[in-house]
Design an enzyme around this catalytic site. Structure first.
Site, PDB file in Angstrom:
ATOM      1  N   ASP A 103       8.267  -2.352   2.290  1.00 60.73           N
ATOM      2  CA  ASP A 103       7.468  -1.130   2.210  1.00 60.73           C
ATOM      3  C   ASP A 103       8.187   0.043   2.865  1.00 60.73           C
ATOM      4  O   ASP A 103       8.299   0.100   4.095  1.00 60.73           O
ATOM      5  CB  ASP A 103       6.121  -1.396   2.898  1.00 60.73           C
ATOM      6  CG  ASP A 103       5.198  -0.198   2.878  1.00 60.73           C
ATOM      7  OD1 ASP A 103       5.426   0.720   2.072  1.00 60.73           O
ATOM      8  OD2 ASP A 103       4.247  -0.196   3.678  1.00 60.73           O
ATOM      9  N   ASP A 289       7.770   5.936  -1.724  1.00 63.02           N
ATOM     10  CA  ASP A 289       7.064   4.812  -1.104  1.00 63.02           C
ATOM     11  C   ASP A 289       6.995   3.608  -2.041  1.00 63.02           C
ATOM     12  O   ASP A 289       6.212   3.599  -2.996  1.00 63.02           O
ATOM     13  CB  ASP A 289       5.659   5.267  -0.715  1.00 63.02           C
ATOM     14  CG  ASP A 289       4.892   4.209   0.061  1.00 63.02           C
ATOM     15  OD1 ASP A 289       5.454   3.130   0.323  1.00 63.02           O
ATOM     16  OD2 ASP A 289       3.728   4.460   0.404  1.00 63.02           O
TER      17      ASP A 289
END
Length: 409
Positions: A103, A289
């Site tokens: 992430d 992201d």
């Protein structure tokens, strides 16, 4: 703002250099499809109407979406487009395997503790500290705020392995309480954050910071190749630690400098719908992201974008278009560092079938997220599955390149 969906998979392998490590990635199964299988989408299907635009705009904004307050990171776990990606790591001696989301929108590494009391932990791999001869107690409590509540845990330190790469004395968190149903439904075990140190809630170096300080990677760079669409079998992407893979992209990498070293935050020049620069005309900030499935932006911009492409909001906060119109929908272009990155309708819309009905969901969502640089957009996996992405900690920049084999959805 993520419902992370996962399929457990344990195949990892290294490249010919021990300092350049490949981690194959898999997409997670759509949580919406799991909910459908459990009969939990009945209300949505009954309440969805083509004339849903009469609903107040406030109803289009999902409660608990991603926000930034007092410099802390708050996220909602949710999935939309079968586009969340995960790989396998191990912790401890002997190794204990966990599936994690890599992430770039967070910094901490955490996995469930053997002593976790939440229902979510019962169906996931849990770390057994008492089985590891290299384990060290961290002795501190940490918390990470999610939309469904606060995840709580205790800090620890142990040996981390990713592929054939070994990181010694890695600080991480053992979760003892995981809030909400999303963690129960998701099949990922934990999260390995790859953003900058200021976002960390767990003391100590992040995993990639340790890779750099322990010189286990060739370069302070990692890159993602994420495959979209509905392909079955084989890996759905790759995370490469320590460099880039020229076999996966063509042409030069176009770089954009990081503007604030917390998230991988960069400046976006503008957003154009069918060539018209109608959104973000004077530039705006965006986060790159890998842990967010959608492309998200401020409510006013996202509602304007959906009006321009003729999308309809649903009571669930998602937006749908008429599947018959898919071939005639306008393209949406994101301009970064003076370079245009265009998405066709087939790339930002996903089809899903519910019983005898086919619905087409857009890959755009509203989010009100503010940083010191102003309102933020998020370029999630809907965008990243179409381009090769590179994250350079040495020069604090993000790069994009054209995929050598473009992803067809």
């Amino acid at each position: 703002m993520r419902l992370l969906l996962v399929l457990l998979w344990t195949w990892t392998w290294t490249w010919t250099s021990s300092a350049l490590v490949r981690i194959p990635l898999r997409r997670m199964r759509s949580l919406r499809l799991q909910l459908r299988a459990n009969g939990l989408l009945r209300d949505f299907l009954e309440d969805h109407r083509p004339d849903a635009f009469h609903r107040r705009y406030a109803q289009c904004y999902p409660a608990g979406a991603l926000s930034l307050q007092a410099g802390r990171y708050s996220e909602r776990i949710y999935n939309f487009l079968d586009a969340q990606f995960y790989g396998i790591i191990s912790l401890g001696t002997p190794e204990q395997n966990f599936s994690v989301v890599f992430d770039t929108g967070s910094t901490d590494l955490w996995v469930p503790s053997y002593y976790c009391v939440s229902q979510a932990c019962a169906s996931h791999q849990r770390f057994r500290a008492f089985d590891s001869t290299s384990f060290e107690h961290g002795g501190r409590i940490f918390g990470i705020q999610y939309g469904s509540g606060r995840l709580l845990g205790v800090t620890a330190r142990d040996t981390l392995k990713i592929g054939g790469l070994t990181i010694l004395n890695q600080d991480f968190g053992e979760s003892v309480y995981q809030p909400g149903a999303a963690f129960v439904m998701a099949k990922f075990d934990g999260i390995l954050g790859m953003a900058f140190p200021p976002l960390a809630e767990i003391p100590g170096n992040s995993a990639f910071d340790n890779m750099m300080s322990q010189k286990t990677v060739d370069q302070p760079v990692f890159s993602f190749y994420l495959r979209g669409g509905t392909r079955r079998g084989g890996p759905h992407g790759e995370l490469l630690l320590g460099g880039t893979d020229e076999a996966l992209y063509t042409g030069p990498i176009s770089w954009v400098p990081v503007t604030l070293k917390e998230y991988w935050q960069i400046k976006m020049d503008r957003v154009a719908v069918q060539g018209a620069g109608s959104l973000c005309p004077r530039g705006c900030q965006t986060i790159v992201d890998t842990g967010t499935s959608l492309i998200a932006g401020p409510m006013a911009d996202i509602l304007s974008l959906h009006q321009q492409i003729g999308a309809t909001p649903t009571i669930a906060g998602e937006f749908v278009v008429d599947c018959v119109r898919l071939s005639s929908l306008p393209g949406v272009t994101f301009v970064l560092g003076g370079v245009e990155y265009a998405l066709r309708a087939e790339q930002y819309v996903r089809k899903e079938r519910f019983a005898d009905r086919e619905l087409c969901f857009t890959g755009f969502q509203t989010v009100e997220m503010i940083s010191s640089e102003g309102p933020l957009w998020i370029l999630g996996d809907v965008f990243l599955t179409q381009f090769y992405s590179v994250f350079d900690r040495g020069q604090d920049r993000v790069g994009f390149a054209t995929l050598k084999q473009p992803v067809e959805d």
